[in-house]
Write a protein that holds these residues in place. Structure first.
Motif, PDB file in Angstrom:
ATOM      1  N   ILE A 124      -7.993   1.543   2.586  1.00 49.69           N
ATOM      2  CA  ILE A 124      -6.699   1.592   3.269  1.00 49.69           C
ATOM      3  C   ILE A 124      -5.721   0.717   2.485  1.00 49.69           C
ATOM      4  N   ARG A 144      -5.619   9.111  -1.280  1.00 43.93           N
ATOM      5  CA  ARG A 144      -5.918   7.967  -0.410  1.00 43.93           C
ATOM      6  C   ARG A 144      -5.057   7.968   0.864  1.00 43.93           C
ATOM      7  N   THR A 145      -4.283   9.036   1.072  1.00 43.65           N
ATOM      8  CA  THR A 145      -3.407   9.120   2.245  1.00 43.65           C
ATOM      9  C   THR A 145      -3.550  10.482   2.916  1.00 43.65           C
ATOM     10  N   GLY A 146      -2.988  10.570   4.127  1.00 45.73           N
ATOM     11  CA  GLY A 146      -2.836  11.861   4.782  1.00 45.73           C
ATOM     12  C   GLY A 146      -1.490  12.454   4.421  1.00 45.73           C
ATOM     13  N   GLU A 155       0.429   9.268   6.336  1.00 45.74           N
ATOM     14  CA  GLU A 155      -0.680   8.872   7.197  1.00 45.74           C
ATOM     15  C   GLU A 155      -1.681   8.031   6.422  1.00 45.74           C
ATOM     16  N   LYS A 156      -2.298   7.082   7.078  1.00 47.49           N
ATOM     17  CA  LYS A 156      -3.331   6.175   6.562  1.00 47.49           C
ATOM     18  C   LYS A 156      -2.753   4.965   5.804  1.00 47.49           C
TER      19      LYS A 156
END
Lengths: 409, 409
Positions: A124, A144-146, A155-156
């Protein structure tokens, strides 16, 4: 059938600076006689220092002679440059580094974008908001993200709002984060953290075994005593931090290309069995596989930044830009604007009057004062209502821009 | 807790060239008087052409004057260089390219390593065996493979054996592949493909909607008529191929750093809904986010490679190295070795006598002839029993090395 990396498709289509270029070009077409002053993109305008020019010319000549020609250099940079970096940028501040903890590269943008490769996809990340877009975009590309939401946030990612209320200083995250991007002096707000404030981050990272990715590309602009230039001035930082530095803004290298990244041997990341792995070894593996070192004449030029004349010439250049920063900051304050930054950084972050949207302010500033800056919204949701001006223009243009803002807006 | 990218842990610990360095250093320690000749690493030894030196010095001077200073350039390279590339390297061969299909970078190693980022993790890749290790390692790091086996091969990669039987020409894969790395003239075998042979690959890729990642870093060494210099000389290649080129071996830029990559607008990759996405746009997005362009003086030097004097000087340099290649090839053949390459490439790939292991041959060559080369096993399982010598030494050393191999081995 070759499949696309679908993470790329999460990125919004248009970029900040291409949208700015589009609006400026349209305005110029409609107003061909307008005398536009650009204080937008963070690009320097002063020429390379004479000491750098001389060193680069000498190095180019060496490349032209059989007996002094150099082929592939070490991927991590020549020791003649690394030694000068340690001796001049760190030792005087009480920071000791080993030769193999410094990795010379062709840009801090590249390094801040590429460094995330060493981390697992499940990490994260936390970024300040507003933020330099490269930290976010490179992690989006890696998966590494939405997806992105209507506010432009992914997101994330844990966004740390930097607002007027907290003095543009990011609060510690309230949920777990593993990778923390910090940039001080900050782009775009121009603000800094004290050693005590930075220590809170180092302590957080040590407690949580997180890694701080510290971007110090603007450290040369720090004018006040007591403001840390390197995160390694903070006790314990060697265990949890990586630092990115650049010659771009320090010595006018935006078109010449040289930077470096400090990866202490102690910084660890962990595998699923809990075993620790050295980021230093991983970055060395990454660089030797995917990079072939910086041009020798460029490294020779960077080394000349640390000569006696080089240091004097660079200091003069920084003073020139920081005088511009003072002119903008004081001029805007006199004109009634609320401003941040511009004291230890070449960026001035102003609050738009009457809660005007930052793109509206962009249009008005271009139309009424013929001055181009950067809308804060381009740096994130919390940049809305703010606007960035840079101190990298010429003195004359800087003075004229401030005068126009004072009289025409 | 920051987690590591566990794909990095799949990579074997020691690299080919560091193992070579270890053995050479030990030998030198034990035999301090040995006069070692290095024909191992593919690094050039001739100085930069005078036309390049002059252009770089001029560009450095421009960077030192206010009125000609250049800050950030376009991430994809200056048009003055791209136009010369198209006009000199492609148009004379009947290949038309648009300005925005050429991306200038600081190295073909970087580009071949980074380009895989645009592809989904589920793609299957094919590489020839033996192979330049960067194609494999960069995909391992990205997670596109399984673990490594005892032969040094990674699960999920389709290896295409290049053997004496097939004349070192990779056979078409028998199972589905999506990304195909081809390098011609080949490193390490020095072999080339004819246009007809290359066409089979283009046809395969068109039928299967695969993408060919074509590394043409050694095209300047092609001496024979009829051998394609670019994959775009083959009909239909614009739909399925990307090509990597470099000034490193062409003009002695290994320490100066300049390369370029051709991404035609027609090459597509697909998302899970079957929708096509242009690799050209994706690469532009990648480069603008993670790269900041090549040093201006370096691009000015690269452009001078295409001046009348530059072309003449580069041609002389290539001739020099190719005369070395001829000396090695013919000398070894006379000494009874079976050799490949060295006609259209600076690499000579020799079969070790009596099926000797390639590391055993390395040790024997160093001990008996004091000559250092590269064991074929370092390039893959099918490199075992072979050995690479390079034509990049000085004439004198090349002649002495061949003489020693002839008389001492």
């Amino acid at each position: 059938m070759a499949l696309v990396n679908e993470n790329y498709l999460k990125l919004p289509g248009s970029y900040l600076f291409s949208e700015i270029a589009r609006r400026v070009n349209k305005f110029k077409k409609d107003n061909p006689d307008a005398d536009i002053i650009r204080l937008g993109i963070g690009d320097v305008t002063r020429p390379l220092p004479p000491a750098v020019v001389e060193a680069m010319k000498k190095a180019v000549e060496e490349m032209g002679r059989q007996e002094t020609f150099r082929g592939y250099g070490p991927e991590q940079g020549y020791e003649f440059l690394i030694e000068k970096i340690i001796e001049n940028d760190f030792r005087p501040r009480g920071v000791e580094l080993a030769i193999d903890e410094v990795f010379v590269s062709d840009g801090a943008k590249n390094d801040t974008a590429n460094f995330q490769e060493l981390f697992g996809i499940g990490n994260i990340l936390a970024v300040s908001d507003p933020v330099y877009p490269v930290y976010v975009d490179s992690n989006v590309m890696a998966g590494r993200t939405g997806p992105v939401n209507a506010k432009g946030q992914f997101e994330k990612i844990v966004y740390l709002p930097c607002t007027e209320e907290n003095g543009m200083k990011p609060p510690l995250p309230r949920t777990r984060v593993d990778m923390i991007y910090l940039c001080f002096p900050n782009n775009p707000t121009g603000m800094t953290l004290s050693k005590e404030e930075l220590k809170k981050w180092v302590d957080y990272a040590r407690e949580n075994r997180s890694v701080i990715l510290f971007d110090a590309a603007y450290e040369a602009y720090i004018q006040e005593e007591g403001v840390p230039h390197s995160i390694f001035e903070v006790e314990g930082a060697r265990e949890v931090a990586v630092e990115f530095r650049s010659f771009s803004k320090t010595a006018g290298f935006t078109g010449t290309r040289c930077a470096y990244t400090i990866v202490p041997r102690e910084v660890m990341v962990y595998d699923s069995t809990g075993k620790a792995h050295s980021l230093n070894s991983l970055w060395l593996r990454r660089q030797t596989t995917k990079f072939n070192g910086v041009s020798y004449p460029v490294q020779a030029g960077a080394a000349a930044v640390f000569s006696e004349e080089g240091k004097k010439q660079v200091k003069e250049m920084i003073n020139y830009y920081m005088e511009n920063a003072r002119i903008i900051r004081e001029g805007l304050e006199k004109a009634g604007y609320k401003v941040f930054g511009g004291v230890n950084a070449p960026y001035i972050w102003l609050k738009t009057p009457g809660n005007m949207g930052s793109w509206d302010f962009f249009d008005k500033l271009m139309k009424d004062a013929n001055v181009v800056g950067t809308p804060g919204a381009g740096f994130g949701a919390n940049g809305e209502g703010y606007f960035r001006l840079t101190a990298f223009g010429t003195r004359e243009n800087t003075e004229r821009a401030v005068e126009r803002i004072r009289t025409r807006m």
